[in-house]
Design a protein around this motif. Sequence first.
Motif, PDB file in Angstrom:
ATOM      1  N   PRO A 134       1.046  -0.954   0.367  1.00 36.90           N
ATOM      2  CA  PRO A 134      -0.003  -0.130   0.027  1.00 36.90           C
ATOM      3  C   PRO A 134       1.102   1.354  -0.325  1.00 36.90           C
ATOM      4  CG  PRO A 134      -0.784  -1.334   1.588  1.00 36.90           C
ATOM      5  CD  PRO A 134       0.376  -1.983   0.713  1.00 36.90           C
ATOM      6  N   MET A 135       2.097   1.194   0.524  1.00 36.76           N
ATOM      7  CA  MET A 135       3.008   2.836  -0.065  1.00 36.76           C
ATOM      8  C   MET A 135       3.038   2.662  -1.272  1.00 36.76           C
ATOM      9  SD  MET A 135       5.972   1.133   3.520  1.00 36.76           S
ATOM     10  CE  MET A 135       4.558   0.891   5.189  1.00 36.76           C
ATOM     11  N   GLN A 136       3.021   1.829  -1.782  1.00 38.09           N
ATOM     12  CA  GLN A 136       3.586   1.826  -3.381  1.00 38.09           C
ATOM     13  C   GLN A 136       2.774   2.582  -4.586  1.00 38.09           C
ATOM     14  OE1 GLN A 136       5.024  -1.934  -3.978  1.00 38.09           O
ATOM     15  NE2 GLN A 136       6.936  -2.389  -2.725  1.00 38.09           N
ATOM     16  N   LYS A 137       2.828   3.064  -5.351  1.00 39.83           N
ATOM     17  CA  LYS A 137       1.993   3.600  -6.075  1.00 39.83           C
ATOM     18  C   LYS A 137       2.968   3.047  -8.148  1.00 39.83           C
ATOM     19  CE  LYS A 137      -0.130   6.961  -8.157  1.00 39.83           C
ATOM     20  NZ  LYS A 137       0.075   8.684  -8.497  1.00 39.83           N
ATOM     21  N   PRO A 138       1.660   1.698  -7.785  1.00 38.72           N
ATOM     22  CA  PRO A 138       2.744   0.766  -9.559  1.00 38.72           C
ATOM     23  C   PRO A 138       2.336   2.407 -10.073  1.00 38.72           C
ATOM     24  CG  PRO A 138       1.109  -0.672  -8.488  1.00 38.72           C
ATOM     25  CD  PRO A 138       0.749   0.811  -7.018  1.00 38.72           C
ATOM     26  N   LEU A 139       3.107   1.556 -11.662  1.00 34.29           N
ATOM     27  CA  LEU A 139       2.592   2.904 -12.690  1.00 34.29           C
ATOM     28  C   LEU A 139       1.462   2.595 -13.333  1.00 34.29           C
ATOM     29  CD1 LEU A 139       6.695   3.144 -13.841  1.00 34.29           C
ATOM     30  CD2 LEU A 139       5.494   4.032 -12.359  1.00 34.29           C
ATOM     31  N   GLU A 140       1.040   3.128 -13.847  1.00 31.05           N
ATOM     32  CA  GLU A 140      -0.054   3.235 -14.865  1.00 31.05           C
ATOM     33  C   GLU A 140      -0.275   2.765 -15.837  1.00 31.05           C
ATOM     34  OE1 GLU A 140      -2.833   6.602 -15.629  1.00 31.05           O
ATOM     35  OE2 GLU A 140      -3.011   7.200 -13.217  1.00 31.05           O
ATOM     36  N   THR A 141       1.284   3.129 -16.498  1.00 29.53           N
ATOM     37  CA  THR A 141       1.725   1.898 -17.792  1.00 29.53           C
ATOM     38  C   THR A 141       2.067   0.847 -17.383  1.00 29.53           C
ATOM     39  OG1 THR A 141       3.599   3.051 -17.196  1.00 29.53           O
ATOM     40  CG2 THR A 141       2.005   3.957 -19.110  1.00 29.53           C
ATOM     41  N   ARG A 142       2.212   0.108 -16.748  1.00 24.89           N
ATOM     42  CA  ARG A 142       2.887  -1.439 -15.948  1.00 24.89           C
ATOM     43  C   ARG A 142       2.260  -2.419 -16.843  1.00 24.89           C
ATOM     44  NH1 ARG A 142      -0.750  -0.089 -11.430  1.00 24.89           N
ATOM     45  NH2 ARG A 142      -2.009  -1.662 -11.223  1.00 24.89           N
ATOM     46  N   GLY A 143       3.061  -3.552 -17.511  1.00 24.61           N
ATOM     47  CA  GLY A 143       2.476  -4.847 -17.935  1.00 24.61           C
ATOM     48  C   GLY A 143       1.225  -4.865 -16.856  1.00 24.61           C
ATOM     49  N   GLU A 144       0.962  -6.395 -17.793  1.00 21.56           N
ATOM     50  CA  GLU A 144      -0.479  -6.697 -17.266  1.00 21.56           C
ATOM     51  C   GLU A 144       0.261  -7.992 -16.374  1.00 21.56           C
ATOM     52  OE1 GLU A 144      -3.870 -10.223 -18.789  1.00 21.56           O
ATOM     53  OE2 GLU A 144      -2.838  -8.806 -19.689  1.00 21.56           O
ATOM     54  N   ASN A 145      -0.494  -8.216 -14.699  1.00 23.34           N
ATOM     55  CA  ASN A 145       0.226  -9.230 -13.578  1.00 23.34           C
ATOM     56  C   ASN A 145       1.523  -8.347 -13.512  1.00 23.34           C
ATOM     57  OD1 ASN A 145      -2.232 -10.940 -14.503  1.00 23.34           O
ATOM     58  ND2 ASN A 145      -0.994 -11.820 -15.688  1.00 23.34           N
ATOM     59  N   GLU A 146       1.480  -6.954 -13.672  1.00 22.90           N
ATOM     60  CA  GLU A 146       3.103  -6.701 -12.742  1.00 22.90           C
ATOM     61  C   GLU A 146       2.315  -5.213 -11.976  1.00 22.90           C
ATOM     62  OE1 GLU A 146       6.557  -5.973 -15.901  1.00 22.90           O
ATOM     63  OE2 GLU A 146       4.987  -4.368 -15.704  1.00 22.90           O
ATOM     64  N   TRP A 147       3.339  -5.458 -11.290  1.00 18.99           N
ATOM     65  CA  TRP A 147       3.063  -4.598  -9.850  1.00 18.99           C
ATOM     66  C   TRP A 147       4.270  -3.496  -9.627  1.00 18.99           C
ATOM     67  CZ3 TRP A 147      -0.563  -3.076  -6.830  1.00 18.99           C
ATOM     68  CH2 TRP A 147      -0.106  -2.028  -5.508  1.00 18.99           C
ATOM     69  N   TRP A 148       5.278  -4.052  -9.751  1.00 23.35           N
ATOM     70  CA  TRP A 148       6.468  -3.278 -10.450  1.00 23.35           C
ATOM     71  C   TRP A 148       6.663  -3.526 -11.835  1.00 23.35           C
ATOM     72  CZ3 TRP A 148      11.031  -1.654  -7.445  1.00 23.35           C
ATOM     73  CH2 TRP A 148      10.686  -0.891  -6.325  1.00 23.35           C
ATOM     74  N   ALA A 149       7.118  -2.391 -12.694  1.00 23.22           N
ATOM     75  CA  ALA A 149       7.264  -2.692 -13.732  1.00 23.22           C
ATOM     76  C   ALA A 149       8.342  -2.262 -14.414  1.00 23.22           C
ATOM     77  CB  ALA A 149       6.661  -0.633 -14.857  1.00 23.22           C
ATOM     78  N   ALA A 150       8.818  -3.553 -14.875  1.00 24.54           N
ATOM     79  CA  ALA A 150       9.939  -4.304 -15.613  1.00 24.54           C
ATOM     80  C   ALA A 150      10.055  -3.083 -16.422  1.00 24.54           C
ATOM     81  CB  ALA A 150      10.069  -5.663 -15.908  1.00 24.54           C
ATOM     82  N   VAL A 151      12.019  -3.344 -16.865  1.00 27.68           N
ATOM     83  CA  VAL A 151      12.299  -2.219 -18.038  1.00 27.68           C
ATOM     84  C   VAL A 151      13.548  -3.129 -18.094  1.00 27.68           C
ATOM     85  CG1 VAL A 151      12.184  -0.139 -16.251  1.00 27.68           C
ATOM     86  CG2 VAL A 151      14.060  -1.369 -16.031  1.00 27.68           C
ATOM     87  N   THR A 152      13.812  -2.479 -19.627  1.00 25.00           N
ATOM     88  CA  THR A 152      15.258  -3.619 -20.671  1.00 25.00           C
ATOM     89  C   THR A 152      16.074  -2.622 -20.049  1.00 25.00           C
ATOM     90  OG1 THR A 152      12.804  -3.413 -22.102  1.00 25.00           O
ATOM     91  CG2 THR A 152      14.985  -3.763 -23.077  1.00 25.00           C
ATOM     92  N   GLU A 153      17.299  -3.694 -19.923  1.00 22.53           N
ATOM     93  CA  GLU A 153      18.581  -3.388 -20.158  1.00 22.53           C
ATOM     94  C   GLU A 153      19.153  -2.474 -21.650  1.00 22.53           C
ATOM     95  OE1 GLU A 153      22.082  -4.959 -18.479  1.00 22.53           O
ATOM     96  OE2 GLU A 153      21.365  -5.606 -19.651  1.00 22.53           O
ATOM     97  N   ALA A 154      19.593  -0.958 -21.202  1.00 22.82           N
ATOM     98  CA  ALA A 154      20.168  -0.302 -22.872  1.00 22.82           C
ATOM     99  C   ALA A 154      21.324  -0.513 -22.333  1.00 22.82           C
ATOM    100  CB  ALA A 154      19.108   1.008 -23.088  1.00 22.82           C
ATOM    101  N   PHE A 155      22.084  -0.489 -21.704  1.00 22.03           N
ATOM    102  CA  PHE A 155      23.595  -0.686 -21.420  1.00 22.03           C
ATOM    103  C   PHE A 155      24.085  -1.262 -20.565  1.00 22.03           C
ATOM    104  CE2 PHE A 155      27.348   0.877 -20.312  1.00 22.03           C
ATOM    105  CZ  PHE A 155      28.486   1.048 -21.316  1.00 22.03           C
ATOM    106  N   HIS A 156      25.192  -1.926 -20.495  1.00 21.03           N
ATOM    107  CA  HIS A 156      26.090  -2.816 -19.297  1.00 21.03           C
ATOM    108  C   HIS A 156      27.605  -3.015 -18.987  1.00 21.03           C
ATOM    109  CE1 HIS A 156      26.650  -5.438 -15.802  1.00 21.03           C
ATOM    110  NE2 HIS A 156      27.279  -6.335 -17.086  1.00 21.03           N
ATOM    111  N   LEU A 157      28.077  -2.606 -18.364  1.00 20.26           N
ATOM    112  CA  LEU A 157      29.605  -2.407 -18.187  1.00 20.26           C
ATOM    113  C   LEU A 157      29.790  -3.305 -17.601  1.00 20.26           C
ATOM    114  CD1 LEU A 157      32.101  -1.136 -19.653  1.00 20.26           C
ATOM    115  CD2 LEU A 157      32.019   0.389 -17.914  1.00 20.26           C
ATOM    116  N   ASP A 158      30.764  -4.207 -18.035  1.00 24.24           N
ATOM    117  CA  ASP A 158      31.424  -5.327 -16.492  1.00 24.24           C
ATOM    118  C   ASP A 158      32.891  -4.992 -16.406  1.00 24.24           C
ATOM    119  OD1 ASP A 158      30.018  -7.161 -16.255  1.00 24.24           O
ATOM    120  OD2 ASP A 158      30.524  -8.539 -18.641  1.00 24.24           O
TER     121      ASP A 158
END
Length: 109
Positions: free
Chosen positions: A85-109
Amino acid sequence: MKRMAHVIGLRPEHKAEYLRLHAAVWPEVLARLRASHITNYSIFLREPEMLMFSYWEYTGTDFAADNAAISADPITRDWWAICGPMQKPLETRGENEWWAAVTEAFHLD
């Protein structure tokens, strides 16, 4: 290893309590995450937008089963009942998502 990240809002009136809870996450919740092969887990808060970003690494071989074990855990469910109840899910989240998934755009090891 699979890297995973998600975003969600935080209701401003719950900021202090949310941060207090996450400064001392229940040991049983942490143990369940570890048993489900979740490592290197962090949550970041961006103010003033009250946007939270989570990142973790999954080291297991069956994410669906490990995620189901987390979801079925009664102590974790109690934790979610407090924090949700402390969280406010994004309106644009996917179906069955609470936290909206994000896509990795870059990674450096």
